[in-house]
Scaffold this motif. Structure first.
Motif, short mmCIF file in Angstrom:
data_model
loop_
_atom_site.label_atom_id
_atom_site.label_comp_id
_atom_site.label_asym_id
_atom_site.label_seq_id
_atom_site.Cartn_x
_atom_site.Cartn_y
_atom_site.Cartn_z
N THR A 73 108.30 74.55 -18.07
CA THR A 73 106.87 74.53 -17.77
C THR A 73 106.58 74.81 -16.30
OG1 THR A 73 107.09 72.14 -17.59
CG2 THR A 73 106.21 73.00 -19.66
N GLY A 74 107.58 75.32 -15.58
CA GLY A 74 107.42 75.53 -14.14
C GLY A 74 106.26 76.43 -13.78
N LEU A 75 106.03 77.47 -14.56
CA LEU A 75 104.93 78.39 -14.25
C LEU A 75 103.59 77.67 -14.35
CD1 LEU A 75 103.99 81.34 -13.70
CD2 LEU A 75 103.93 81.66 -16.16
N SER A 76 103.44 76.85 -15.39
CA SER A 76 102.19 76.10 -15.56
C SER A 76 102.06 75.01 -14.51
CB SER A 76 102.16 75.45 -16.95
OG SER A 76 102.38 76.39 -17.96
N GLY A 77 103.20 74.40 -14.19
CA GLY A 77 103.16 73.22 -13.34
C GLY A 77 103.18 73.49 -11.86
N ALA A 78 103.55 74.71 -11.45
CA ALA A 78 103.88 74.98 -10.05
C ALA A 78 102.81 74.50 -9.06
CB ALA A 78 104.13 76.48 -9.86
N LEU A 79 101.57 74.89 -9.27
CA LEU A 79 100.53 74.50 -8.31
C LEU A 79 100.36 72.98 -8.30
CD1 LEU A 79 97.94 77.32 -9.11
CD2 LEU A 79 99.38 77.16 -7.07
N GLY A 80 100.51 72.36 -9.46
CA GLY A 80 100.39 70.91 -9.56
C GLY A 80 101.58 70.21 -8.92
N ILE A 81 102.77 70.78 -9.10
CA ILE A 81 103.96 70.22 -8.46
C ILE A 81 103.79 70.24 -6.95
CG2 ILE A 81 106.44 70.60 -8.06
CD1 ILE A 81 106.51 71.85 -10.96
N ALA A 82 103.24 71.35 -6.45
CA ALA A 82 103.04 71.48 -5.01
C ALA A 82 102.06 70.43 -4.50
CB ALA A 82 102.56 72.89 -4.68
N GLN A 83 101.00 70.19 -5.25
CA GLN A 83 100.06 69.13 -4.85
C GLN A 83 100.77 67.78 -4.82
OE1 GLN A 83 96.62 68.79 -7.44
NE2 GLN A 83 96.31 71.01 -7.49
N TYR A 84 101.52 67.52 -5.87
CA TYR A 84 102.21 66.23 -6.01
C TYR A 84 103.19 66.02 -4.86
CZ TYR A 84 105.11 62.63 -8.31
OH TYR A 84 105.81 61.49 -8.62
N VAL A 85 103.94 67.07 -4.56
CA VAL A 85 104.95 66.96 -3.51
C VAL A 85 104.28 66.82 -2.15
CG1 VAL A 85 106.80 68.23 -2.32
CG2 VAL A 85 106.75 68.13 -4.82
N TYR A 86 103.16 67.53 -1.96
CA TYR A 86 102.49 67.35 -0.67
C TYR A 86 102.04 65.90 -0.52
CZ TYR A 86 100.07 67.98 3.61
OH TYR A 86 99.72 67.84 4.93
#
Lengths: 412, 463
Positions: free
Chosen positions: B344-357
């Motif tokens: 699900t990396g393509l779907s999650g990428a922008l959300g993962i970046a928010q989470y990691v920030y």
């Protein structure tokens, strides 16, 4: 851009041997405006990058190399008054002869009274062969190899394996020789080569071993090709070291425009469904050359193009019967691969009309045509695999045909 | 050896989909970012092959980090795609039940969707399903419709994320593999194949190599990557009219199963398989599996039979021994690991970046977000959009199957993300990705790319 002030009588999609022959014939029969649409930078089709003879015997009573033959076809067409537009891609072919074009200067829509599809064939790529292994650079069809070698003076590898033994595979050996490429081997799943003698001795002359009963299984390597894994008739597998793979033959008509548009396409030939005049399911559209079926020589395609041109000229002059009263013709069983044309207009069938068939296997016996449960024609046949079989339509008992005609093979 | 005078705020390891989104997020938040990628081109690992679906997260594990990231990522994508000129095909999906047992499971799936706050799903009968999907096999008994499942361009999107980072001060180093590193209590000296890179903080998004990067620095990793291979078959564009929505199976405990989906490029694809393996590079395909995928596709849409195959490929998903994403911050070492981003990396990428920030900010980092960031214009490669061939002066159409122009190719061969391999050029332009797979255009491409690729398509021969 294409000048639109004068009406276009016939637009021909594809400037290979059949398209150029059709165009030249149309001009010779007095059709006013004939336009060839060619997406490459030069017209001439596949012979442009077949840097070897023999081309042109039937057409010009002389033997040319492919590129010289292509130039001759172009010159002949231009001399006859044909307009050739290169770098002109037909993006869509719509009902009634409306074509959407992409040219370097932008998009353009043109209308033609008739359109001839002459978009030819291409070889089946690795993907559609479902060949296994890694997806690596250095796996090409013969067509791509020939373009690299003869048009661009480049070579993609030094020691490839050639898959297939059709005539085009022999041509691949010759192309390799021209570019200083030494093929490691040729592999052929069948017990005998597909090309005819004496072409099949050429690889031996060039010291390229031919492995029969050998099926390609997978391409291996990391970044570039390192070997082709093959399987023999007993199921034993081994690797042939190589730095590239040439996938030759397994031709498929380039019928994308028809498939994506509104034309009926025959799954058996891969080309558009046509009647004996080469007329497609939309009667404004005709087809000629290798688009009709894989695959014939340039000379054969040129001849088909010439006949298509004559028929379209007839049609424009309202000398061709309408396409309504036709019966479908199809093949059945494992031996017969396809029949073309797929529709016959019986009322106007002429003595020289033929059905063109191809066989999946070596076959000796009879081909029988039935309609409504009755036999309406039979022909004896004795042919190798992938050979052209021509059956005269005049042998059909036309009065007995009550509906769709089915062709079957019965072994002797 | 290069040692930057001022350390970067953040070094991100791995220019996959997640790394590209990460670089964008950190840049937008005001951090000075460098993205390190060992391959010559971005998106060259797990990100090069996926299903190109933007998920809603309806079937993700309830309460997981994954579902949160998918949903935040989906939402952010919907917020930005128009400004970037990206594609969003809101085709919807249908989870189709093919047996009574599967019908019985549909309610459970719908409940899971509700638990994941996806409230717009609905149960539909087989008859209603065939009204919207007339080519579906009549063996389909019932389905759950998930309206917001969408299709996107899996390469132009992350490419545009990274472009935005670069346009706003971010940096990228390609052919730059991280081989080790030292933390001195305030910052990192990363050893790379291009020399030392200094950064206060590190985010490891190395995908298939995530555990190995952690091991090379810390001697151990919190998870082990076991690549899961997925093979796909892509059918001719003529097949795309056979399905409107994404056709999903009722999932099993192990896999989401074989999906039939259109692509934004106008094809129809079937896949993936789920094959665990040790190799991190072996994305080989095999004939038998491809045939079984085709049979699976034909069982779903019978009219697929006889449809020509355009492409076949395999992707590797960075699966771990855990079910959820493995995202953790090591505050003492200024290191954040972003691993196990499976399918699900393509779907999650922008959300993962928010989470990691968010995790990074929690460690006390303090930047001022850009007030007016530059917005890039994405490459438009999708069929429905305004492709370059429709515009004037594109030079010529080089790849006829995918209608790729010379101008597009020249653009992809220049700039900081210039394609250095045919694979990279394919992802940036779609050259040779159509039905002929390079039969017509390989020679012209070899000529146009001469001197540009690390491994050339062909070499010159003396005339």
């Amino acid at each position: 851009m294409i000048d639109l002030t004068t009406p276009i009588d016939v637009a021909i999609i594809g400037g290979g041997p059949s398209g150029l022959a059709a165009a030249t014939t149309l001009k010779a029969t007095g059709v006013a405006r004939v336009v060839v649409l060619e997406r490459e930078s030069d017209a001439g089709g596949i012979p442009r990058h077949c840097g070897h003879p023999p081309f042109g015997a039937r057409e010009f009573k002389r033997i040319y190399t492919g590129p010289a033959y292509a130039r001759k076809l172009v010159q002949t067409a231009l001399a006859a008054g044909v307009e050739i537009h290169c770098l002109t891609t037909v993006v869509q072919a719509r009902e009634g002869g409306e074509l959407l074009l992409a040219l370097p200067e932008g998009q353009q829509v043109i209308n033609a009274r008739r359109v001839i599809y002459a978009t030819g064939v291409r070889e089946t790529p690795r993907s559609a062969r479902l060949l296994g292994g890694m997806r690596l650079q250095g796996v090409v069809n013969t067509g791509a190899l020939q373009s690299m070698v003869f048009l661009k003076h480049m070579r993609p590898f030094k020691r490839p394996v050639i898959v297939g033994t059709e005539l085009v595979a022999i041509s691949a050996v010759s192309t390799c020789a021209h570019a200083g490429i030494r093929p490691a081997a040729m592999v052929e799943p069948d017990p005998r080569p597909t090309a005819r003698f004496p072409f099949t001795i050429y690889p031996r002359l060039k010291c390229v071993p031919m492995h029969l009963n050998t099926r390609p299984v997978a391409i291996h390597g990391d970044k570039t090709v390192s070997s082709l894994e093959v399987e023999d008739a007993d199921g034993a597998r081994r690797h042939i070291d190589c730095d590239g793979v040439i996938l030759s033959g397994m031709f498929t008509p380039e019928s994308t425009l028809g498939r994506m548009g509104h034309l009926e396409v025959d799954p058996a030939t891969g080309g558009p469904v046509v009647d004996q005049f080469g007329r497609c399911s939309d009667p404004v559209y005709f087809a000629a050359g290798n688009l009709l079926r894989p695959v014939e020589t340039a000379g054969w395609c040129w001849d088909e193009g010439r006949r298509a041109g004559a028929r379209v000229a007839d049609d424009l002059a309202e000398r061709l019967p309408n396409g309504i009263e036709t019966v479908p013709v199809s093949v059945q069983g494992p031996v017969l691969k396809y029949v073309m044309p797929q529709r016959l207009n019986l009322k106007v069938s002429r003595g020289k009309d033929v059905l063109q068939l191809r066989l999946n296997d070596i076959a000796k016996g009879r081909i029988i045509a039935t309609s409504g449960g009755k036999t309406v024609g039979q022909w004896s046949v004795n042919s190798r695999k992938e050979r052209r079989v021509l059956l005269s339509v005049s042998r059909l008992d036309q009065s007995a045909i009550t509906g769709p005609v089915t062709m079957t093979f019965t072994p002797a | 050896m290069t040692i930057n005078s001022t350390p970067y705020d953040v070094a991100i390891i791995g220019a996959g989909i997640v790394g590209c989104a990460m670089a964008r997020r950190f840049t937008l938040e005001g951090a000075r970012v460098v993205l390190l990628e060992k391959a010559t081109d971005i998106l060259d690992g797990a990100s090069k092959a996926n299903s190109a679906i933007l998920h809603t997260g309806f079937d993700a594990p309830v309460g997981s980090i994954e579902v949160g990231c998918i949903q935040a990522g989906h939402e952010e994508y919907r917020r930005i795609y128009r400004d970037f000129g990206l594609t969003l095909d809101e085709c919807g999906a249908n989870v189709v039940a093919w047996s009574e047992e599967e019908v019985a499971k549909l309610e459970q799936i719908q409940q899971q969707a509700v638990d994941n706050n996806v409230m717009d799903t609905r149960l539909i009968t087989g008859d209603d399903l065939r009204k919207v999907e007339p080519n579906l096999s009549d063996r389909a008994l019932a389905a759950i419709a998930i309206p917001r499942e969408s299709l996107i361009d899996p390469w132009s999107s992350p490419y545009a994320y990274l472009q935005q980072s670069l346009m706003n001060g971010g940096e990228v180093m390609l052919s730059c593999e991280v081989t080790g590193g030292r933390f001195d209590g305030s910052g990192w000296k990363l050893e790379t194949t291009q020399g030392l890179v200094r950064a206060n903080h590190v985010v490891n998004c190395a995908g298939l190599y995530g555990d190995l990067v952690n091991s090379s620095v810390f001697g151990q990793a919190p998870f082990t990557i076991t690549p899961r291979k997925g093979q796909f078959v892509v059918y001719d564009k003529a097949a795309s009219r056979l399905a409107r929505s994404v056709i999903l199976p009722v999932p099993t405990a192990r896999t989401k199963g074989i999906v039939l989906f259109r692509t934004v490029f106008g094809n129809l694809a079937v896949g993936p398989t789920a094959e665990d393996q040790q190799s991190r590079t072996d994305s080989s395909i095999d004939t038998e599996t491809l045939r079984s995928l085709m049979a699976a596709g034909e069982a779903i849409v019978p009219a697929l039979k006889g449809m020509p195959v355009t492409a076949t490929y395999a992707g590797l998903r960075p699966a771990t021994e855990f079910k959820d994403y493995q995202i953790s911050a090591d505050a003492a070492n200024n290191w954040i690991t972003v691993g196990g981003i499976r399918s699900t990396g393509l779907s999650g990428a922008l959300g993962i970046a928010q989470y990691v920030y968010g995790l990074y900010r929690d460690t006390g980092a303090d930047h001022t977000a850009l007030t007016d960031p530059v917005i890039p214009t994405a490459r438009v490669l999708t069929d429905t959009a305004n492709r370059d061939w429709k515009e004037k002066d594109h030079g010529e159409i080089v790849c006829h199957c995918e209608l790729v122009t010379r101008r597009e190719i020249e653009a992809a061969l220049s700039g900081p993300l210039a394609a250095k391999s045919l694979a990279g050029l394919k992802r940036q332009t779609r050259v040779t990705m159509g039905r002929c797979q390079g039969f017509f255009c390989s020679a012209r491409l070899a000529e146009l790319t001469e001197g540009r690729f690390v491994i050339p398509m062909a070499e010159g021969v003396d005339k």
